[in-house]
Design a protein around this motif. Structure first.
Motif, mmCIF file in Angstrom:
data_model
loop_
_atom_site.group_PDB
_atom_site.id
_atom_site.type_symbol
_atom_site.label_atom_id
_atom_site.label_comp_id
_atom_site.label_asym_id
_atom_site.label_seq_id
_atom_site.Cartn_x
_atom_site.Cartn_y
_atom_site.Cartn_z
ATOM 1 N N ASN A 19 4.110 -32.700 20.808
ATOM 2 C CA ASN A 19 4.228 -31.393 20.149
ATOM 3 C C ASN A 19 5.593 -30.771 20.389
ATOM 4 O O ASN A 19 6.324 -31.159 21.305
ATOM 5 C CB ASN A 19 3.141 -30.451 20.669
ATOM 6 N N GLU A 20 5.909 -29.799 19.553
ATOM 7 C CA GLU A 20 7.122 -29.008 19.732
ATOM 8 C C GLU A 20 6.835 -27.568 19.356
ATOM 9 O O GLU A 20 5.852 -27.260 18.663
ATOM 10 C CB GLU A 20 8.271 -29.565 18.889
ATOM 11 N N VAL A 21 7.690 -26.651 19.795
ATOM 12 C CA VAL A 21 7.448 -25.221 19.605
ATOM 13 C C VAL A 21 7.423 -24.852 18.132
ATOM 14 O O VAL A 21 6.683 -23.951 17.724
ATOM 15 C CB VAL A 21 8.527 -24.404 20.353
ATOM 16 N N LEU A 62 3.524 -12.860 19.927
ATOM 17 C CA LEU A 62 3.141 -14.269 19.998
ATOM 18 C C LEU A 62 4.365 -15.167 20.031
ATOM 19 O O LEU A 62 4.431 -16.121 20.818
ATOM 20 C CB LEU A 62 2.251 -14.621 18.804
ATOM 21 N N LYS A 63 5.331 -14.880 19.177
ATOM 22 C CA LYS A 63 6.543 -15.692 19.181
ATOM 23 C C LYS A 63 7.366 -15.468 20.444
ATOM 24 O O LYS A 63 8.094 -16.357 20.891
ATOM 25 C CB LYS A 63 7.381 -15.386 17.940
ATOM 26 N N THR A 83 5.194 -21.934 15.919
ATOM 27 C CA THR A 83 5.792 -20.858 15.139
ATOM 28 C C THR A 83 5.470 -21.010 13.662
ATOM 29 O O THR A 83 5.245 -20.012 12.959
ATOM 30 C CB THR A 83 7.314 -20.836 15.349
ATOM 31 N N ALA A 84 5.417 -22.254 13.180
ATOM 32 C CA ALA A 84 5.032 -22.479 11.777
ATOM 33 C C ALA A 84 3.583 -22.072 11.550
ATOM 34 O O ALA A 84 3.249 -21.463 10.520
ATOM 35 C CB ALA A 84 5.242 -23.941 11.400
ATOM 36 N N PHE A 85 2.708 -22.390 12.498
ATOM 37 C CA PHE A 85 1.307 -21.992 12.379
ATOM 38 C C PHE A 85 1.176 -20.470 12.396
ATOM 39 O O PHE A 85 0.376 -19.884 11.643
ATOM 40 C CB PHE A 85 0.492 -22.609 13.512
ATOM 41 N N SER A 96 14.209 -24.962 22.342
ATOM 42 C CA SER A 96 13.847 -25.557 21.051
ATOM 43 C C SER A 96 13.984 -27.072 21.033
ATOM 44 O O SER A 96 13.486 -27.715 20.107
ATOM 45 C CB SER A 96 14.719 -24.945 19.940
ATOM 46 N N ASP A 97 14.659 -27.649 22.013
ATOM 47 C CA ASP A 97 14.855 -29.102 22.038
ATOM 48 C C ASP A 97 13.937 -29.789 23.053
ATOM 49 O O ASP A 97 14.281 -30.817 23.626
ATOM 50 C CB ASP A 97 16.317 -29.437 22.353
#
Length: 467
Positions: free
Chosen positions: A324-326, A107-108, A330-332, A116-117
Motif C-alpha cells: 500500500n501507499e498513502v 483525515l488527510k 487520500t484517493a479514497f 509520499s515515497d
C-alpha cells in the motif's frame, strides 16, 4: 440669428433660422436643417439614454439593489418568509461543507507525517470497493519482524526498511496513570519513514535497539498527565507494567475531529516491545522508503518479487500480502467526500428550489405593484431588455441579501464551535463563501426570470391604464 415657429403635427417647435439675414426672413436650409432642428429639440430627452453600457449597468444594479432593500424594509415579514428558503438552503449547504472540509482536512492531516515515497507491506490492501473480500484478507498473516530483516539487502531501490506494531496499554507514573495510550514498537529506521516532530530529547540509538534497553518517547498528552511539571526527560514511568526511561517528548499536535494525533502515543524500541507484547496477535506493517529518484511502481515490483519467496508462495499462487501507499488513502478520502458532496447538493437543492418559488412570488407581487411605472418607462423608450435586466437584478439582489445572512450565520457557527468546542475545529474558506454567493446569483436568475419576462412584455398603454 433668427428663430421661426414651425408646426410639427400640431406642436409648435422653435428652430434656429440658419439663414439669418435672408431677404424674405423665411426659414431656409431644406430637410437636413429640419432634422438637425428636431435633434436639437429632443437632445435633452435622449441624453439619459446615451450613457455607456458599463455606467448604465452599474446604475441599474445600484437602483435595483436599493429597490430590493426598500422592499425588505417596507414588507419585512413577507420578504423574510420569501427569502427563508434560500437562506436555509445556502446555510445547510455551506455549513455541511464546512464540517466535511474540516473532517477531510483532519483525515488527510493524519497521513501528513508519512512520506509520499514510502510503501506499507501489510496483510490487507487499502482499497475499498464493492465486493471487497475482507474475510479472505482477515485470514492472512501479518508481516513479521523476521520478514523485515530478510528483506534487508534484497531491495536495491529501497533506502530504508522499518517495522512497526503496537497495542493499547496503560502508562503510569506514581499515582497518575493514562489508560488507552497507543504503544508503538518500532525499529531504528522508523524515523526515516515517518516524520516525527520531537520537541524535546531524541530518538533511539542503535545500541538501545540492539540491547533492548527500556526507553520510551511520550506524546504531549501523556507528559501532561504523568509529569505535570513538564520535565519528563530522564525520568521513569511504567509502560504496560515495565519501567522505562523517558528519552524524548513528541511535539503537541492537538485534538482533532478524528483523533488525538501523536499526543497519546508512546514509542519504544521493537526489541523492548518483544518483552511486553505478543507480536503474533497484533497488527504489524513493514515500511519501505524508496531511494531518491526511484519510482514507487519500480520499488513495488521489487518488493513483490522479493517478498513472495519469503512467504513461500508458489509462482501460480496469489500474493497473500498487500503493498500500500498513502495515495491510496487520500484517493479514497477524495472519493468518499465527493459522494458526500453530491448528497449535500441533492438535499440542499430542494430547500433552494422552495426558496426560488418564494422569491418568484415576491417578484410577481413587485411587478404588479410597479405596473404603472413599467408603462411609463416603456413609453419613454425603455427597451424590453432594460426592464428584464431591472427585475432580474432585483431578484438577484434579494437572493444575495439572503445568502449574506446565511453565510453570516455559518461564520458565527464556525467561530462558536472553534472557540467553545475542545478538539473540534471547523474551517470556512473563501471558496465556500464564493460558492454561497454563486448559488444566490443563480437562484435569483431562476426565480426572477418569469416575473421579469412578464414585466418586459407589458404593453405600455395597458400598463399605464393600470394606475
Amino acid at each position: 440669428m433668427g428663430v421661426k415657429a414651425v408646426d410639427d403635427g400640431g406642436k409648435a417647435l422653435f428652430v434656429k433660422d440658419r439663414n439669418e439675414g435672408s431677404a424674405d426672413g423665411a426659414f431656409h436650409g431644406g430637410a437636413g436643417h429640419w432634422e438637425a432642428a428636431k435633434l436639437d429639440h429632443f437632445a435633452p430627452l435622449l441624453k439619459p439614454w446615451s450613457l455607456s453600457l458599463a455606467s448604465m449597468s452599474r446604475r441599474l444594479f445600484v437602483e435595483s439593489f436599493i429597490q430590493a432593500w426598500q422592499a425588505l424594509v417596507t414588507n419585512r415579514l413577507r420578504t423574510l418568509l420569501s427569502l427563508l428558503g434560500v437562506m436555509i438552503g445556502i446555510f445547510m449547504i455551506t455549513a455541511v461543507f464546512a464540517v466535511s472540509d474540516s473532517l477531510e482536512e483532519n483525515l488527510k492531516g493524519i497521513f501528513s507525517s508519512v512520506r509520499s515515497d514510502v510503501l506499507f507491506v501489510e496483510k490487507m490492501p487499502w482499497t475499498f470497493s464493492a465486493g471487497y473480500p475482507w474475510w479472505k484478507y482477515a485470514l492472512r498473516k501479518d508481516p513479521t519482524l523476521k520478514d523485515a530483516e530478510l528483506l534487508q539487502g534484497r531491495l536495491p531501490s529501497a533506502r530504508s526498511i522499518a517495522f512497526q506494531t503496537g497495542s493499547m496499554v496503560t502508562v503510569e507514573k506514581g499515582s497518575s496513570s493514562f489508560q488507552g495510550a497507543r504503544l508503538g514498537a518500532v525499529t531504528l529506521d522508523y524515523l526515516d519513514a515517518i516524520e516525527l516532530d520531537i520537541a524535546q530529547g531524541r530518538f533511539f540509538t542503535p545500541r538501545e535497539v540492539q540491547a533492548s534497553i527500556p526507553v520510551v518517547l511520550l506524546g504531549q498528552k501523556l507528559v501532561d498527565r504523568l509529569f505535570p511539571s513538564g520535565n519528563a526527560i530522564g525520568q521513569s514511568c511504567t509502560v504496560a507494567g515495565r519501567t522505562a526511561r523517558v528519552i524524548g517528548v513528541l511535539a503537541q499536535e492537538g485534538t482533532s475531529i478524528v483523533g488525538e494525533g501523536s499526543d497519546d502515543l508512546a514509542l519504544i524500541p521493537v526489541s523492548f516491545g518483544q518483552q511486553l507484547l505478543n507480536f503474533k496477535a497484533l497488527k504489524s506493517s513493514i515500511l519501505i522508503r524508496a531511494k531518491a529518484g526511484v519510482d514507487l511502481e519500480t520499488l513495488r515490483g521489487e518488493v513483490i518479487a522479493a517478498y513472495r519467496p519469503i512467504r513461500r508462495l508458489h509462482p501460480r499462487d496469489e500474493s497473500d500480502f498487500a503493498v500500500n501507499e498513502v495515495d491510496m488513502l487520500t484517493a479514497f478520502i477524495d472519493v468518499l467526500f465527493g459522494r458526500v458532496e453530491y448528497g449535500v447538493w441533492f438535499i440542499g437543492a430542494f430547500a433552494i428550489l422552495i426558496g426560488c418559488f418564494s422569491v418568484a412570488n415576491i417578484m410577481f407581487v413587485s411587478v404588479k405593484e410597479r405596473t404603472p411605472l413599467i408603462g411609463v418607462q416603456k413609453a419613454l423608450g425603455a427597451k424590453r431588455s432594460f426592464v428584464l435586466a431591472q427585475f432580474l437584478t432585483e431578484a438577484v439582489a434579494l437572493c444575495i441579501m439572503g445568502a449574506l445572512l446565511a453565510l453570516f450565520a455559518v461564520g458565527m457557527l464556525v467561530v462558536t464551535v472553534n472557540v467553545f468546542s475542545e478538539g473540534m475545529s471547523l474551517v470556512f474558506g473563501p471558496k465556500r463563501f464564493l460558492l454561497g454567493l454563486g448559488i444566490a446569483v443563480v437562484s435569483g436568475i431562476i426565480a426572477g426570470l418569469a416575473p421579469a419576462l412578464q414585466a418586459a412584455r407589458m404593453d405600455p398603454v395597458e400598463a399605464m391604464r393600470a394606475a
